[in-house]
Design a protein around this motif. Structure first.
Motif, mmCIF file in Angstrom:
data_model
loop_
_atom_site.group_PDB
_atom_site.id
_atom_site.type_symbol
_atom_site.label_atom_id
_atom_site.label_comp_id
_atom_site.label_asym_id
_atom_site.label_seq_id
_atom_site.Cartn_x
_atom_site.Cartn_y
_atom_site.Cartn_z
ATOM 1 N N GLU A 110 -4.345 29.940 -0.951
ATOM 2 C CA GLU A 110 -3.314 30.118 0.065
ATOM 3 C C GLU A 110 -3.335 31.569 0.554
ATOM 4 O O GLU A 110 -3.497 32.487 -0.250
ATOM 5 C CB GLU A 110 -1.941 29.786 -0.542
ATOM 6 C CG GLU A 110 -0.884 29.511 0.485
ATOM 7 C CD GLU A 110 0.496 29.315 -0.155
ATOM 8 O OE1 GLU A 110 1.370 28.798 0.535
ATOM 9 O OE2 GLU A 110 0.690 29.699 -1.320
ATOM 10 N N ASP A 111 -3.130 31.780 1.858
ATOM 11 C CA ASP A 111 -3.236 33.130 2.412
ATOM 12 C C ASP A 111 -2.280 34.130 1.750
ATOM 13 O O ASP A 111 -2.624 35.291 1.563
ATOM 14 C CB ASP A 111 -2.975 33.100 3.924
ATOM 15 C CG ASP A 111 -4.103 32.377 4.654
ATOM 16 O OD1 ASP A 111 -5.172 32.209 4.050
ATOM 17 O OD2 ASP A 111 -3.901 31.971 5.812
ATOM 18 N N TYR A 112 -1.077 33.654 1.398
ATOM 19 C CA TYR A 112 -0.106 34.569 0.771
ATOM 20 C C TYR A 112 -0.621 35.119 -0.550
ATOM 21 O O TYR A 112 -0.208 36.174 -0.999
ATOM 22 C CB TYR A 112 1.215 33.849 0.494
ATOM 23 C CG TYR A 112 1.928 33.338 1.717
ATOM 24 C CD1 TYR A 112 2.105 34.138 2.841
ATOM 25 C CD2 TYR A 112 2.470 32.053 1.724
ATOM 26 C CE1 TYR A 112 2.782 33.655 3.950
ATOM 27 C CE2 TYR A 112 3.144 31.571 2.830
ATOM 28 C CZ TYR A 112 3.297 32.376 3.945
ATOM 29 O OH TYR A 112 3.972 31.908 5.028
ATOM 30 N N ARG A 113 -1.476 34.340 -1.235
ATOM 31 C CA ARG A 113 -1.937 34.736 -2.573
ATOM 32 C C ARG A 113 -3.293 35.419 -2.553
ATOM 33 O O ARG A 113 -3.720 35.960 -3.565
ATOM 34 C CB ARG A 113 -2.093 33.493 -3.455
ATOM 35 C CG ARG A 113 -0.820 32.821 -3.802
ATOM 36 C CD ARG A 113 -1.111 31.679 -4.763
ATOM 37 N NE ARG A 113 0.036 30.807 -4.896
ATOM 38 C CZ ARG A 113 1.045 31.058 -5.709
ATOM 39 N NH1 ARG A 113 1.018 32.114 -6.473
ATOM 40 N NH2 ARG A 113 2.070 30.241 -5.767
ATOM 41 N N ALA A 114 -3.995 35.336 -1.413
ATOM 42 C CA ALA A 114 -5.394 35.748 -1.388
ATOM 43 C C ALA A 114 -5.582 37.175 -1.888
ATOM 44 O O ALA A 114 -6.428 37.439 -2.742
ATOM 45 C CB ALA A 114 -5.934 35.597 0.028
ATOM 46 N N GLN A 115 -4.786 38.109 -1.370
ATOM 47 C CA GLN A 115 -4.977 39.511 -1.747
ATOM 48 C C GLN A 115 -4.760 39.716 -3.238
ATOM 49 O O GLN A 115 -5.410 40.545 -3.861
ATOM 50 C CB GLN A 115 -4.033 40.409 -0.950
ATOM 51 C CG GLN A 115 -4.426 40.534 0.511
ATOM 52 C CD GLN A 115 -5.755 41.243 0.696
ATOM 53 O OE1 GLN A 115 -6.014 42.263 0.084
ATOM 54 N NE2 GLN A 115 -6.612 40.679 1.523
ATOM 55 N N SER A 116 -3.832 38.984 -3.810
ATOM 56 C CA SER A 116 -3.575 39.146 -5.244
ATOM 57 C C SER A 116 -4.834 38.799 -6.038
ATOM 58 O O SER A 116 -5.165 39.467 -7.011
ATOM 59 C CB SER A 116 -2.364 38.326 -5.642
ATOM 60 O OG SER A 116 -2.648 37.376 -6.620
ATOM 61 N N VAL B 31 -13.500 32.278 4.287
ATOM 62 C CA VAL B 31 -13.741 31.590 5.547
ATOM 63 C C VAL B 31 -12.395 31.040 5.997
ATOM 64 O O VAL B 31 -11.877 30.095 5.399
ATOM 65 C CB VAL B 31 -14.753 30.429 5.366
ATOM 66 C CG1 VAL B 31 -14.936 29.690 6.686
ATOM 67 C CG2 VAL B 31 -16.072 30.953 4.860
ATOM 68 N N PRO B 32 -11.797 31.638 7.040
ATOM 69 C CA PRO B 32 -10.461 31.192 7.460
ATOM 70 C C PRO B 32 -10.465 29.715 7.788
ATOM 71 O O PRO B 32 -11.383 29.224 8.447
ATOM 72 C CB PRO B 32 -10.188 32.038 8.713
ATOM 73 C CG PRO B 32 -11.037 33.242 8.544
ATOM 74 C CD PRO B 32 -12.271 32.768 7.848
ATOM 75 N N PHE B 33 -9.455 29.015 7.314
ATOM 76 C CA PHE B 33 -9.456 27.565 7.514
ATOM 77 C C PHE B 33 -8.162 27.114 8.172
ATOM 78 O O PHE B 33 -7.968 27.294 9.369
ATOM 79 C CB PHE B 33 -9.700 26.875 6.161
ATOM 80 C CG PHE B 33 -9.546 25.394 6.174
ATOM 81 C CD1 PHE B 33 -10.270 24.618 7.065
ATOM 82 C CD2 PHE B 33 -8.672 24.764 5.303
ATOM 83 C CE1 PHE B 33 -10.123 23.236 7.079
ATOM 84 C CE2 PHE B 33 -8.529 23.389 5.312
ATOM 85 C CZ PHE B 33 -9.249 22.628 6.198
ATOM 86 N N LEU C 245 3.180 29.642 8.776
ATOM 87 C CA LEU C 245 3.788 29.264 7.503
ATOM 88 C C LEU C 245 2.721 28.586 6.663
ATOM 89 O O LEU C 245 2.169 27.571 7.059
ATOM 90 C CB LEU C 245 4.969 28.317 7.748
ATOM 91 C CG LEU C 245 5.852 28.032 6.547
ATOM 92 C CD1 LEU C 245 6.555 29.282 6.059
ATOM 93 C CD2 LEU C 245 6.905 26.981 6.899
ATOM 94 N N GLY C 246 2.461 29.159 5.502
ATOM 95 C CA GLY C 246 1.419 28.588 4.656
ATOM 96 C C GLY C 246 0.054 28.885 5.256
ATOM 97 O O GLY C 246 -0.175 29.956 5.796
ATOM 98 N N GLY C 247 -0.823 27.946 5.198
ATOM 99 C CA GLY C 247 -2.180 28.188 5.670
ATOM 100 C C GLY C 247 -3.029 28.689 4.516
ATOM 101 O O GLY C 247 -2.537 29.345 3.607
ATOM 102 N N GLY D 59 -7.873 23.920 12.748
ATOM 103 C CA GLY D 59 -8.484 25.090 12.113
ATOM 104 C C GLY D 59 -8.125 26.357 12.855
ATOM 105 O O GLY D 59 -7.326 26.348 13.788
ATOM 106 N N THR D 60 -8.733 27.452 12.445
ATOM 107 C CA THR D 60 -8.489 28.719 13.129
ATOM 108 C C THR D 60 -9.792 29.229 13.741
ATOM 109 O O THR D 60 -9.936 30.394 14.036
ATOM 110 C CB THR D 60 -7.951 29.766 12.147
ATOM 111 O OG1 THR D 60 -8.698 29.691 10.940
ATOM 112 C CG2 THR D 60 -6.500 29.520 11.845
#
Lengths: 290, 433
Positions: free
Chosen positions: B104-110, B148-150, B312-314, B354-355
């Protein structure tokens, strides 16, 4: 002489395996966790921070909330559950009771259900449109649905009801086995001396159950301090951390937030310290003072 | 003296029980142990109707040109993916970890910053310029691309036009409105139809995330680490809007996700402002076909730069730095990284938006959707996607959110907004280090 020595060696070999296994699977992780509790950082980037984590514990309002919640469960739920368990055990120990086996099984059954499965069922039963609210409304006990899960007070009540349902039968079995070991002649003698049921219960049953009460108190205390599944599955710790338990906080620190395994280990050790203190107190109060 | 020993023992035993419960569980079950020349890779993702289905379509498309590569798609709940990945990466042993994982994008950096060498760099594998701008922040570190952005989390407001009409409104009344207007309409809808305007789960502050990002702000400052709560105008406005929503009597309180979806499918609510991934869940109720439409997301009133679009999410795909990484990267590059036709299939058959920018030129993205009265929802979402402000989610989205959930309870309970936010700020300052 020789055969005696061989017996000794065989004996030691038998013990060696479990000792090694226990050292490897219990003591090694315990020590590793203790060392970990002095480190902090993100994921794998851990540095030694001395007692920083332990100091942080006392400033961490999330941790303090989790401890408070857990102790509320402990202080309310454990006594209620144990009294209930003794009460049911005494009822089911009655010689004149029919279908004893059925009742015993029925009350013990919750103990063997899956923690997650029963938690999910409870969540739906206690939901806003759940069966509990519908029944209470139909009986005109309440005029509008109780927010069992989304109100901070009722969410705690829901958790307490859930764990009481799950574990009362488990403790009842201990009391039941204890009760069956009490010689019936003790009660006969008491009856001849004119003791009524009430006196018999408080002067004979309770004192003779004392070791079992101590045992169940200690195991229930430890169980409550480790409470996790119910909180995670019924309320997710909410609303607003009002039902979060210490174990759930450890999980959140390790997996929900950016992982800080060092601090999570520190919180784990705080549970160890609490268990040791509570167990010592309970032994002091409840143990034999010979 | 004789009495001492058992006591000490019982205490030790008790603590051993506790500790064994505390030491965290094992990693994932075995999946593959491929060396670089074996042609087999494993993928972890969640949501069978959406992500898993999309991955299977990609697998089919790839098999046409590369039949040698065997791809195992394994379904795990998102919480399990997060937990297994954390334990696996932390143990230092990569056995049992997949080659490709959805995060999830919110968690990616962590993940990217906690386990720096564990992810395979994809800078040369995909062309980042082809993807929506707001997805680049979460998927890269220091200019190096790792994901890879999804899935686009572009938001919209799904509405029941039949309830709106009953209350005297049309879809036009909902175009580019702010939240105050939304509440006003909601009150009329509630009065005229008896239906709630939306659902909220008090444990899930998704709508706050949506509002804050629509104003180009986030829980943390641009460095991704410093908590940004007390002096954050967007945050304050979002809190105030949330309280207005809750106090207005137009919110049906639910206790989890599935109850929320149940309320949508059961016709209990007139709208839901949320990410476009809700589409398959709404369409699951075939009897409501032709009753729904999608309007732009309401915006925060009184905040400069606030727009009628948010996220939201993603989530996005990542390649782990383990054997088979080249094959995994090639696969992603050939499918989610370039394949315009694949995105048309995904859109038509799975409902995925998708993005990948070039995909929006395709047929499927321009088609009208009968379920939404022939509205070209996909091209609408694609247009809103371009307006979404790019923010840095940083490392601590969920840690801060837990603090905000408590702050929100206090605020709803009557505490003053400024002191609530100041308290949350100081708590976040001690929590995040």
């Amino acid at each position: 002489m020789v055969s005696q020595r061989r017996i000794n060696i065989t004996g030691w070999l038998f013990i060696l395996v479990p000792v090694l296994a226990i050292s490897l699977f219990y003591f090694y992780p315990m020590i590793q966790a203790l060392i970990l509790s002095f480190k902090s950082g993100r994921g794998m980037n851990l540095d030694f921070v001395g007692f920083d984590n332990y100091i942080r514990l006392f400033q961490d309002s999330n941790f303090i909330t989790a401890v408070k919640n857990t102790f509320i469960y402990l202080i309310i739920q454990v006594p209620v559950m144990l009294v209930l368990a003794i009460f049911i055990a005494v009822l089911l120990n009655d010689d004149n009771l029919k279908f004893k086996g059925f009742f015993r099984t029925a009350i013990f059954l919750p103990t063997v259900t899956s923690l997650v499965a029963y938690s999910v069922v409870f969540k739906y039963m206690f939901g806003g449109d759940g069966i509990v609210n519908k029944m209470l409304m139909n009986f005109h006990l309440i005029s509008e649905p109780i927010q069992w899960i989304s109100d901070p007070f009722w969410a705690k009540v829901t958790i307490i009801i859930a764990i009481t349902w799950r574990f009362t039968g488990y403790n009842m079995i201990f009391y039941l086995s204890s009760l069956q070991n009490i010689d019936k002649s003790v009660y006969e003698a008491a009856r001849i001396d004119g003791a009524n049921a009430f006196t018999q219960f408080f002067k004979i049953t309770i004192p003779l159950l004392k070791p079992m009460i101590l045992f169940t108190t200690i195991t229930s205390t430890i169980g409550t301090l480790q409470l996790f599944d119910e909180v995670v599955n019924i309320t997710k710790g909410g609303p607003g951390n009002s039902t979060m338990s210490i174990s759930q906080y450890i999980y959140n620190l390790s997996f929900e937030y950016t992982p800080d395994f060092g601090y999570a280990a520190t919180v784990s050790y705080s549970i160890v310290v609490m268990v040791i203190i509570l167990t010592l107190i309970q032994n002091k109060i409840g143990g034999d003072k010979k | 003296m004789r009495n001492k020993l058992p006591k000490v023992l019982s205490v030790l035993l008790a603590s051993a029980v506790v500790l064994s419960a505390c030491s965290t569980g094992s990693g994932g079950e075995s999946s593959e142990g491929s060396s670089s020349d074996t042609k087999e890779i494993t993928v972890w993702a969640w949501d069978p109707a959406f992500n898993i289905a999309a991955m299977n379509k990609a697998k089919e498309a790839y098999a046409e040109t590369n039949p040698d590569l065997k791809i195992n798609v394994v379904e795990n709940a998102q919480a399990d993916v997060v937990q297994k990945l954390n334990t696996g990466l932390n143990s230092g042993s990569t056995k049992g970890l997949p080659n490709i994982v959805l995060i999830e994008d919110y968690r990616a950096q962590s993940f990217l910053q906690s386990y720096p060498d564990s992810f395979f760099e994809l800078t040369d594998v995909i062309d980042v310029a082809n993807f929506a701008d707001y997805k680049v922040g979460p998927t890269s570190v220091d200019g190096k691309q790792y994901g890879v952005p999804f899935d686009s989390g572009a938001t919209g407001m799904y509405v029941r036009t039949d309830y709106l009409e009953e209350a005297g409104y049309t879809l036009d009344d909902l175009q580019d409105i702010d939240w105050d207007k939304y509440i006003e309409i909601g009150k009329v809808v509630k009065e005229k139809t008896g239906k709630f305007m939306l659902t909220q789960d008090p444990n899930d502050l998704g709508i706050i995330r949506l509002m804050v990002q629509s104003a180009g702000s986030w829980y943390t400052t641009e460095d991704g680490e410093t908590p940004n709560i007390a002096n954050n105008e967007a945050m304050k406005a979002a809190f105030e809007t949330y309280k207005k929503l809750m106090d207005s009597g137009i919110v049906k309180v639910v206790s989890d996700w599935s109850q929320g979806v149940g309320a949508l499918n059961g016709g209990d609510v007139a709208s839901t402002p949320t990410g476009n991934w809700i589409t398959p869940s709404i369409k699951a109720e075939a009897s409501q076909s032709g009753k729904w439409a999608v309007a732009p997301t309401p915006k925060l009133s009184g905040i400069e730069g606030a727009v009628n679009a948010s996220n939201l999410g993603g989530s996005s795909w990542y390649v782990l730095n383990v054997d088979g990484k080249e094959a995994a990267a090639e696969f992603l590059a050939a499918t989610f990284g370039t394949d315009v036709d694949l995105y048309q299939t995904l859109n038509k058959e799975v409902g995925v938006i998708g993005t990948f920018k070039p995909a929006s030129e395709g047929e499927a993205y321009k088609a009208g959707d009968e379920y939404f009265q022939g509205q070209k929802v996909v091209s609408d979402f694609a247009a809103w996607t371009e307006e979404i402000p790019n923010v840095n989610y940083g490392l601590n989205t969920y840690a801060v959110e837990d603090i905000l959930v408590v702050a929100m309870q206090n605020y709803l309970g009557g505490k003053d907004i400024d002191s609530v936010l100041a308290d949350a700020q100081s708590q976040a300052d001690t929590q995040i280090r």
